[in-house]
Each structure stands twice: as structure tokens, then as C-alpha cells.
Write a protein that holds these residues in place. Structure first.
Motif, PDB file in Angstrom:
ATOM      1  N   PHE A   1       8.292  33.348  20.940  1.00 13.60           N
ATOM      2  CA  PHE A   1       8.416  33.967  22.257  1.00 13.60           C
ATOM      3  C   PHE A   1       9.517  35.020  22.181  1.00 13.60           C
ATOM      4  O   PHE A   1      10.666  34.703  21.856  1.00 13.60           O
TER       5      PHE A   1
ATOM      6  N   LEU B   1       4.140  37.277  26.947  1.00 13.12           N
ATOM      7  CA  LEU B   1       3.455  36.074  26.456  1.00 13.12           C
ATOM      8  C   LEU B   1       2.508  36.403  25.310  1.00 13.12           C
ATOM      9  O   LEU B   1       1.532  35.688  25.076  1.00 13.12           O
TER      10      LEU B   1
ATOM     11  N   ILE C   1       9.942  31.511  29.451  1.00 17.93           N
ATOM     12  CA  ILE C   1       8.590  31.271  29.960  1.00 17.93           C
ATOM     13  C   ILE C   1       8.725  30.321  31.146  1.00 17.93           C
ATOM     14  O   ILE C   1       9.349  29.267  31.042  1.00 17.93           O
TER      15      ILE C   1
END
Length: 240
Positions: free
Chosen positions: A41, A46, A70
Motif C-alpha cells: 500500500f 488502492l 486504507i
């Protein structure tokens, strides 16, 4: 022609040295090198992730990127999984759960339409608010609390999790049929991923009789949508 004199003691010492080196190379072969750390990440997008069973489609707007993490804003999005599959690996990730929240880090997920959810094939490292979510008091001996191998093994070190709203650092190591889980530097689980001991654990859990559960040696990494707000950041992995 004159040759330099070599003493018997010198020859014996040389032979002994060569023999020791030969034995060392035979009994202590060089260990295979670990892979390089790979960032899963980037803190901005994403990329490299998709919703389970929806590869190639836009990721739900319920999974967002919020301040370098996230963030699952609300439930109903589906589990977020890596595009890539992994077998033997070391995974590091930080997570933060909302009050009363529940989520999980699931691995060796086999993506197939016959399995409607990631947890039907992949074992789970629990992510939970131990103080408020009822799962903490269900199961056996805390085997549904944060850091535990969900419903399969009680934590080796209970109480390793920080309270809801605080960041926890998790590590998961899966290598050659064995797995270890850590939370905030404390080992919370250690177990085989196959064989008689594993089969016994499964037979004594809610997963008894589940076709496909824990049967795959490679698969996706999943972040679970359990309907509650949760954050993940600093996610990286290296293959072993």
C-alpha cells in the motif's frame, strides 16, 4: 631445481584446515535468501488491491484512503484482497479499529466463485475491539480476541492489543507449513498450517466440515469488511 621445504606439521595443519572447511560447508549449507520487502500500500491509492471476486472492477468507494491509511468507511463493500497471491511470506501491517469494531487479516485466500467469502478458505488473524465487541467473550479461551488465530487457537500472549482508536502493529510469518502471529511485538499464535495438529484444530472449531478451509498453500491477503470502521497502513510483505 631447489624446492622449499615443507614440514610434516605444516602439511598436517593444512589438511586439517581443508577438512574442517569441507565439513562446515556440508553441515551448514547457506540458507536461502529472503526476498526484498514489497510495499502493498503506497499510502495514496488502492493500486494492487481489488474487492474479492471483483477483479478488474473499480474498488468500492466504501474502501478509501484516509491520511495515509486504507479506511473502511462503512460495511457492505466486500473484503479487500491483494491482486497478487503469496505462499511463504512475512507480512507487516498496522491496524486501528473503531469502538465496538471487528475486522481481520486473512491469508491464503483462494478466489473462486464457489467460495462466497474470503474466510471460507483463508485462516484469519483477528482484528477487534476487545473491550466492546462480543466476539472477545465468545469462542474458547479468548480465541476470538485481537491477534488470535480466529476461533482456532487461544492467544499465546493474551491482552497484546491496544484499545480501540489506537494503532496496533501486527506481523504474520508463514513458512514451510508453519505460521507465527505477533501483535505489538508479542507472539500471539504459533501453529502448523497443515497436518494432523491443524486438522484437529479445525475439527474443534466453527470451521469443521468447511470444504476448502485452510486447504490452500498459496493465496491472496485479505482485509475483512465486517461492517465496522477499520484502518490499515504501513503494509509490506516479503516472500520467503
Amino acid at each position: 631445481m631447489n624446492y622449499p621445504r615443507v614440514s610434516v606439521v605444516g602439511l598436517l595443519a593444512l589438511a586439517l584446515t581443508l577438512n574442517v572447511k569441507t565439513i562446515a560447508n556440508t553441515t551448514n549449507p547457506e540458507k536461502p535468501k529472503k526476498g526484498k520487502w514489497e510495499t502493498l500500500f503506497d499510502g495514496k491509492s488502492l493500486t494492487g488491491w481489488h474487492i474479492y471476486l471483483k477483479a478488474g472492477q473499480p474498488v468500492s468507494d466504501k474502501w478509501t484512503v484516509d491520511d495515509g491509511a486504507i479506511h473502511l468507511v462503512s460495511g457492505g463493500a466486500g473484503d479487500l484482497v491483494t491482486d497478487k497471491e503469496y505462499g511463504n511470506f512475512e507480512l507487516e501491517v498496522e491496524w486501528k479499529i473503531a469502538e465496538g469494531g471487528n475486522s481481520g487479516i486473512i491469508y491464503h485466500v483462494h478466489e473462486d466463485p464457489k467460495y462466497k467469502a474470503t474466510y471460507q478458505t483463508g485462516p484469519e488473524m483477528q482484528v477487534l475491539d476487545n473491550e466492546r465487541h462480543p466476539d472477545a467473550k465468545q469462542g474458547r479461551d479468548g480465541n476470538r480476541t485481537a491477534g488470535a488465530l480466529y476461533d482456532l487457537q487461544k492467544p499465546i500472549t493474551p491482552g497484546a492489543a491496544k484499545p480501540a482508536g489506537e494503532w496496533n502493529k501486527a506481523k504474520l510469518v508463514v513458512n514451510n507449513g508453519k505460521a507465527e502471529q505477533y501483535l505489538n511485538g508479542k507472539k500471539t499464535a504459533e501453529y502448523p498450517t497443515s497436518g494432523p495438529e491443524w486438522d484437529k484444530m479445525v475439527a474443534e472449531s466453527k470451521f469443521k466440515g468447511w470444504d476448502g478451509f485452510g486447504k490452500y498453500a498459496t493465496g491472496h491477503i485479505a482485509l475483512q469488511d465486517h461492517g465496522n470502521k477499520v484502518w490499515y497502513r504501513n503494509i509490506r510483505i516479503r516472500e520467503l
